[in-house]
Scaffold this motif. Sequence first.
Motif, PDB file in Angstrom:
ATOM      1  N   GLU A 180      -3.688 -20.016  21.465  1.00  0.00           N
ATOM      2  CA  GLU A 180      -4.018 -18.619  21.773  1.00  0.00           C
ATOM      3  C   GLU A 180      -2.833 -17.698  21.488  1.00  0.00           C
ATOM      4  N   VAL A 181      -1.625 -18.166  21.823  1.00  0.00           N
ATOM      5  CA  VAL A 181      -0.429 -17.364  21.596  1.00  0.00           C
ATOM      6  C   VAL A 181      -0.031 -17.371  20.128  1.00  0.00           C
ATOM      7  N   LYS A 182       0.080 -18.557  19.535  1.00  0.00           N
ATOM      8  CA  LYS A 182       0.624 -18.662  18.184  1.00  0.00           C
ATOM      9  C   LYS A 182      -0.312 -18.074  17.132  1.00  0.00           C
ATOM     10  N   SER A 183      -1.604 -18.030  17.409  1.00  0.00           N
ATOM     11  CA  SER A 183      -2.556 -17.473  16.448  1.00  0.00           C
ATOM     12  C   SER A 183      -2.579 -15.946  16.459  1.00  0.00           C
ATOM     13  N   GLY A 184      -1.909 -15.344  17.444  1.00  0.00           N
ATOM     14  CA  GLY A 184      -1.905 -13.887  17.549  1.00  0.00           C
ATOM     15  C   GLY A 184      -3.017 -13.331  18.406  1.00  0.00           C
ATOM     16  N   LEU A 185      -3.797 -14.190  19.040  1.00  0.00           N
ATOM     17  CA  LEU A 185      -4.907 -13.723  19.878  1.00  0.00           C
ATOM     18  C   LEU A 185      -4.405 -13.162  21.213  1.00  0.00           C
ATOM     19  N   TRP A 186      -3.301 -13.699  21.707  1.00  0.00           N
ATOM     20  CA  TRP A 186      -2.697 -13.243  22.972  1.00  0.00           C
ATOM     21  C   TRP A 186      -1.758 -12.085  22.643  1.00  0.00           C
ATOM     22  N   VAL A 187      -2.071 -10.890  23.126  1.00  0.00           N
ATOM     23  CA  VAL A 187      -1.340  -9.683  22.735  1.00  0.00           C
ATOM     24  C   VAL A 187      -0.992  -8.842  23.955  1.00  0.00           C
ATOM     25  N   ASN A 188       0.238  -8.310  23.967  1.00  0.00           N
ATOM     26  CA  ASN A 188       0.619  -7.271  24.932  1.00  0.00           C
ATOM     27  C   ASN A 188       0.470  -5.928  24.226  1.00  0.00           C
TER      28      ASN A 188
END
Length: 242
Positions: A123-131
Amino acid sequence: MASSDKSPSPMPVPEKKKIPPGKAMTVEQHVLDAGAEMMQSLKPVKKMNQHVCSFALYSHDMTRQLMTHHYVTRLNQDFLQCAVYDSDHISAHLIGVEYIVSDKVFETLPPQEQKLWHSHAYEVKSGLWVNPRVPEMLGKSELENMTKTYGKFWSTWQTDRGDPLPMGAPALMMSPQAVSPGIVKPELVRERDERYNISTEALGVSRVEISESEWINPQADYWKQHDNKGFAIDIQPTHIKL
């Protein structure tokens, strides 16, 4: 009622599809809220210091996917708690809660408990998790920490199926993954990218070098290792202990 019910018990359709149903706030209620905000500390709420936008999938039906907005409180280096909303608007609906722990804490959980949790590395490395609106470089160290965490997310209000009120049992949610049926629908990603003027694909490329755990516990993301078996909650009558 089970969390997997696609059609909850019938309810009157709210006037003009207003969710939740109810009258507009009165002047007196606005005054009370404003006064309370000035006089009360609201300390737990003010500890929410991050907004994260991502996606979640229902454990019992991963074709049902939604954009989520997590408002995060950090209790210590190994534990975060998140109030989850269905948007970042002022009238957003509180749809659930997610607890996030480090891999160190996750490994102390019993195997039966670990089945309810999901990993965050993809989720993080794919760019789906965003601030949203936070420069990527500012949050890089936090992203590196997040790849090594696990989350347990309960949805208490299934607004995506049109429920006007929180109904039925809570539903367990899963995180996006790189394999079907855990792949997020492209139209959801495009909607999020357009809203925040970002490129999830470009973020994924820029995060390739972010380190992650060498081993993700197979009890997490349980469906991936167990023939796409998810979890649903059912409500049953029981005798009260006296």
